[in-house]
Design a protein around this motif. Structure first.
Motif, PDB file in Angstrom:
ATOM      1  N   GLN A 157    -122.457 -14.168 -39.592  1.00  0.00           N
ATOM      2  CA  GLN A 157    -123.150 -12.933 -39.943  1.00  0.00           C
ATOM      3  C   GLN A 157    -123.751 -12.310 -38.690  1.00  0.00           C
ATOM      4  OE1 GLN A 157    -125.382 -15.284 -43.159  1.00  0.00           O
ATOM      5  NE2 GLN A 157    -125.462 -13.194 -43.961  1.00  0.00           N
ATOM      6  N   ASP A 194    -126.077  -8.513 -37.490  1.00  0.00           N
ATOM      7  CA  ASP A 194    -126.658  -7.225 -37.889  1.00  0.00           C
ATOM      8  C   ASP A 194    -127.517  -6.707 -36.745  1.00  0.00           C
ATOM      9  OD1 ASP A 194    -128.185  -5.114 -39.144  1.00  0.00           O
ATOM     10  OD2 ASP A 194    -127.666  -6.004 -41.078  1.00  0.00           O
ATOM     11  N   VAL A 243    -132.047  -8.080 -38.987  1.00  0.00           N
ATOM     12  CA  VAL A 243    -132.287  -8.734 -40.274  1.00  0.00           C
ATOM     13  C   VAL A 243    -130.944  -8.950 -40.964  1.00  0.00           C
ATOM     14  CG1 VAL A 243    -133.410  -8.584 -42.524  1.00  0.00           C
ATOM     15  CG2 VAL A 243    -134.556  -7.665 -40.487  1.00  0.00           C
ATOM     16  N   SER A 262    -128.631  -9.586 -44.116  1.00  0.00           N
ATOM     17  CA  SER A 262    -128.743  -9.282 -45.550  1.00  0.00           C
ATOM     18  C   SER A 262    -127.452  -9.685 -46.256  1.00  0.00           C
ATOM     19  CB  SER A 262    -129.013  -7.787 -45.755  1.00  0.00           C
ATOM     20  OG  SER A 262    -127.949  -7.014 -45.219  1.00  0.00           O
ATOM     21  N   ASP A 263    -127.503  -9.668 -47.579  1.00  0.00           N
ATOM     22  CA  ASP A 263    -126.333 -10.030 -48.392  1.00  0.00           C
ATOM     23  C   ASP A 263    -126.282  -9.108 -49.604  1.00  0.00           C
ATOM     24  OD1 ASP A 263    -124.229 -11.150 -49.703  1.00  0.00           O
ATOM     25  OD2 ASP A 263    -125.106 -13.142 -49.940  1.00  0.00           O
ATOM     26  N   PRO A 264    -125.844  -7.852 -49.408  1.00  0.00           N
ATOM     27  CA  PRO A 264    -125.831  -6.894 -50.524  1.00  0.00           C
ATOM     28  C   PRO A 264    -124.955  -7.326 -51.689  1.00  0.00           C
ATOM     29  CG  PRO A 264    -125.541  -5.766 -48.428  1.00  0.00           C
ATOM     30  CD  PRO A 264    -125.414  -7.225 -48.149  1.00  0.00           C
ATOM     31  N   THR A 322    -118.369  -8.331 -48.883  1.00  0.00           N
ATOM     32  CA  THR A 322    -118.903  -6.977 -48.966  1.00  0.00           C
ATOM     33  C   THR A 322    -118.156  -6.190 -50.031  1.00  0.00           C
ATOM     34  OG1 THR A 322    -119.275  -4.930 -47.727  1.00  0.00           O
ATOM     35  CG2 THR A 322    -117.295  -6.173 -47.186  1.00  0.00           C
ATOM     36  N   ARG A 342    -122.855  -4.041 -40.404  1.00  0.00           N
ATOM     37  CA  ARG A 342    -123.159  -5.472 -40.452  1.00  0.00           C
ATOM     38  C   ARG A 342    -121.843  -6.232 -40.527  1.00  0.00           C
ATOM     39  NH1 ARG A 342    -122.564  -7.145 -45.777  1.00  0.00           N
ATOM     40  NH2 ARG A 342    -123.827  -9.016 -45.493  1.00  0.00           N
ATOM     41  N   ASP A 383    -120.327  -9.844 -42.179  1.00  0.00           N
ATOM     42  CA  ASP A 383    -120.539 -11.032 -43.008  1.00  0.00           C
ATOM     43  C   ASP A 383    -119.152 -11.567 -43.334  1.00  0.00           C
ATOM     44  OD1 ASP A 383    -121.301 -13.034 -44.708  1.00  0.00           O
ATOM     45  OD2 ASP A 383    -122.426 -11.760 -46.092  1.00  0.00           O
TER      46      ASP A 383
END
Length: 739
Positions: free
Chosen positions: A69, A71, A75, A77-79, A208, A228, A230
């Motif tokens: 990951q 960003d 920070v 994140s994991d939407p 995502t 980002r 991921d």
């Protein structure tokens, strides 16, 4: 503008025109590259690195997986949350780090991750820390609307995946879009997935819902429309990678056996194309399938906008009398699903009108529709949908949408469905003969090869004759002879092969690898499997090579056969691969079809038209002994409809096949396990291809009477029928050659 949906920031540039030329200044969003490494820390499988404002984390996961990951906001994140990845894999805590000067290395049992210092870049290597798996050639780059990863491309590296990519299965040198384009034709990607697989020994899934663009040039550049990264990386060969990916997002669901039988779809109430009818009129169509001895597993009886339905319980009961199940299409949601299932619905087809652009909404709808069937019955959920996202393989059949019939339509669908398997999509298909146009010859050619897909459906009530323009329904007997007989032959063959296909479904639910495969998946060391000729053929399971006819011709050129011996299914002629066949004679009734040496194929008896009415007291085996060695096969069986299989109610039966200088031996093991409806005994009919006429045939060492076996000198096939034998004991059949 790339062919992708989503949100775009449009830059309007003022300009002046002078003498047919113009000048102007465009202010484009600035891009930023990751800078030099500023900190490195971590242990026990999880490591955090920073390069200025950019924060990145590498998590080593059990089973040869890595999550990376990054960003620039600092920070992580994991939407997507748990919508795609239902359960995060456990950390692989047996890791260590070291400083190699130019980079930090993180070692796990399966790989070494290099974290380069100036500038920050990542590279993944095998445990020897010398053999590259993938390597960033540039640092991560981002702008206001996305982030790009750039990788060095291997000299011979190949790329697959992306979910359903209409018209292709191999992507080296191509740009692959991951989004929902609402383009149902070649080049469309409505059931695409943010996943790709490399022949270099890895695959990667972007966690995502953002659309993405993947360019497999040199370098390889991949990115999503979000600032980002991921990414889950999976290590191993192609089948291992598919297995690990589907373990993460969901293994292919186990369909009911009637879901592998042909489906029929039309509107039988307020039909804008055919006028007013009644839902019960669907039973007249079911009568037609029965009358023409054509299998029918299920029917959608309201497939049309504003169609509606009536008399559901009567309709469901009438279809069940024909050994078919009731299906319903929905244009506005599944709010009525519980009541419909209680009335007899067992199949649900979702639609773009409310599933929308796909992504999370489509995935949630698929999960909910499957759950709705299962919460209100003892059946397995069976769902179809035309737009989806990563993870849809766990809940539905992906359907490539509304297309118009042409020879080209048949051509590009071949690599589409084979290629979808490379993303763990076990059930991907299109309407037989398409939805909007009809031609008798094209329909029959399309039906032939789609009989070797796990799931197929005929869409009626929407098409017009390609020549006259008049309305043309598309049931497989309506065109008359010779088409009716040819269609019947292939539909009955599909039905007979259900034990083979059902076993492949059970394997897919366990391994993630579906039945329909590009040749490369089984023969990755053969460059011929990536050639233009192999693009328009596929394997149905490991044993059947299917080369559809996609031109108005009775000759099929360019049939590529990989290494090994391949037997023409129709003539019995054998070919030694690798080779390319040109001028293959393929009249309307002949689908070019070849069987792999060593194949062991279970089949239901001749004349079977339904899984319910089949003769449960007989099982046939079609055998193709290899000249050398022993081949093995494990048959899977359960009750076919309930979810008891998930509790262990199933049975397996192992079969081995061996040919030596004195004859051929078939060893059939005991059936192990139990399920509702399992017979206690059955007879077997073996068809053994190749070789000479046996002098005698032995069952467990005892000579079978001459009336129990025969040999066809023209086809070189020996046929042996056994008496009824108990399933709790194994047995051996021996064909003894003349000496």
């Amino acid at each position: 503008m790339p062919r992708a949906s989503g949100t775009y920031h449009v830059v309007v540039v003022p300009y002046d025109v002078h003498d047919n030329s113009f000048t102007g200044t465009a202010y484009l969003p600035a891009t930023t590259d990751a800078g030099d490494l500023t900190s490195f820390s971590g242990g026990n499988g999880s490591y955090t690195v920073r390069a200025g404002a950019l924060t990145a984390r590498a998590d080593f996961l059990k089973g040869g997986q890595l999550r990376l990951q990054a960003d620039p906001s600092g920070v992580l994140s994991d939407p997507a949350g748990t919508a795609i990845v239902r359960r995060q894999p456990a950390l692989q805590r047996h890791t260590s780090s070291f400083d190699a000067g130019d980079y930090y290395g993180i070692r796990s049992p399966e790989a070494v991750l290099r974290v380069y210092k100036e500038p920050l870049r990542f590279g993944l290597y095998k445990p020897d820390n010398r053999t590259r798996i993938w390597q960033e050639d540039k640092p991560l780059r981002w702008s206001t609307g996305g982030m790009r990863q750039s990788l060095t491309r291997g000299v011979d590296e190949q790329f697959f995946g992306g979910g359903e990519q209409n018209g292709s299965f191999s992507h080296r040198g191509r740009t692959m879009y991951v989004a929902n384009s609402f383009d149902w034709n070649e080049g469309g990607y409505n059931n695409s997935q943010p996943f790709y697989l490399s022949s270099g020994g890895y695959g990667v899934f972007r966690n995502t819902f953002a659309p993405g663009v993947y360019t497999f040039g040199s370098p390889v550049t991949t990115g999503q429309q979000e600032r980002r990264l991921d990414a889950f990386y999976f290590l191993g060969d192609a089948k291992q990678v598919i297995g690990k990916y589907t373990q993460l997002v969901g293994k292919p669901f186990m369909p009911p056996v009637y879901g592998l039988e042909p489906g029929d779809s039309d509107c039988y109430l307020h039909n804008a194309n055919r006028g007013e009818r009644h839902t019960l009129d669907a039973l007249k169509i079911a009568d037609g399938y029965t009358e023409h001895q054509m299998p029918l597993g299920w029917m959608l009886v309201n497939d049309g906008y504003g169609c509606g339905y009536e008399n559901l319980e009567q309709t469901a009961k009438g279809l069940q009398d024909h050994h078919a199940q009731l299906g319903l299409w929905t244009q506005d949601g599944i709010g009525k699903l519980a009541d419909q299932v209680k009335a007899g619905q067992r199949v649900a087809k979702l639609d773009v009108a409310w599933v929308g652009n796909g992504y999370k909404f489509a995935l949630d709808a698929c999960d909910a529709a499957k759950k709705g069937i299962e919460d209100n019955s003892d059946a397995r959920g069976f769902v179809w949908l035309p737009v989806s996202w990563a993870g849809a393989q766990r809940c539905g059949v992906l359907w490539s949408g509304d297309q118009k019939l042409s020879w080209d339509y048949i051509r590009w669908q071949i690599p589409t469905y084979a290629g979808a398997t490379m993303s763990g999509i076990a059930y991907n298909t299109g309407d037989v003969g398409s939805i909007y146009r009809h031609d008798a010859k094209m329909y029959t050619r399309d039906l032939q090869w789609k009989a070797f897909l796990p799931a197929i459906m005929t869409m009626d009530g929407w098409a017009s004759d390609i020549t006259t323009g008049k309305p043309a329904d598309q049931q497989p007997w309506l065109d008359g002879e010779p088409y009716t007989s040819v269609n019947r032959t292939y539909l009955q063959l599909k039905e007979r092969l259900l034990p083979y296909m059902y076993t492949l479904s059970a394997q897919a639910a366990r391994t993630g690898v579906g039945a329909v495969r590009p040749l490369w998946l089984e023969y990755p060391d053969d460059p011929g499997t990536l050639g233009a000729q192999a693009t328009y053929e596929f394997l149905s399971g490991p044993d059947f090579l299917v080369a559809p006819v996609y031109e108005d011709s009775e000759t099929r050129d360019g049939i590529y056969l990989p290494k090994g011996t391949w037997t023409d299914y129709w003539t019995g002629r054998s070919y030694e691969g690798p080779t390319t066949l040109n001028g293959y004679h393929a009249p309307l009734d002949t689908l070019p079809l070849f069987v792999r040496e060593g194949a062991i194929v279970p089949m239901w008896p001749k004349g079977t038209t339904s899984w319910q009415s089949r003769d449960r007291n007989e099982l046939d085996w079609d055998l193709y002994p290899a000249a050398h060695g022993t081949s093995r096969y494990t048959l899977y069986e359960d009750d076919g409809v309930t979810r008891d299989f998930a509790k262990g109610s199933a049975a397996t039966q192992r079969v081995s096949l061996h040919r030596d200088t004195r004859g051929t031996t078939v060893t059939v093991g005991a059936s192990k396990g139990d399920y509702t409806g399992k017979p206690t005994a059955r007879s077997y009919r073996f068809t053994v291809h190749g070789g000479t006429a046996p002098a005698r045939v032995l069952l467990d060492g005892r000579r079978l009477p001459a009336s129990s076996w025969s040999y066809d000198t023209r086809s070189h096939i020996a046929t042996i029928t056994t008496p009824s034998l108990p399933l709790d004991r194994g047995f051996t059949v021996r064909l003894v050659d003349e000496r």
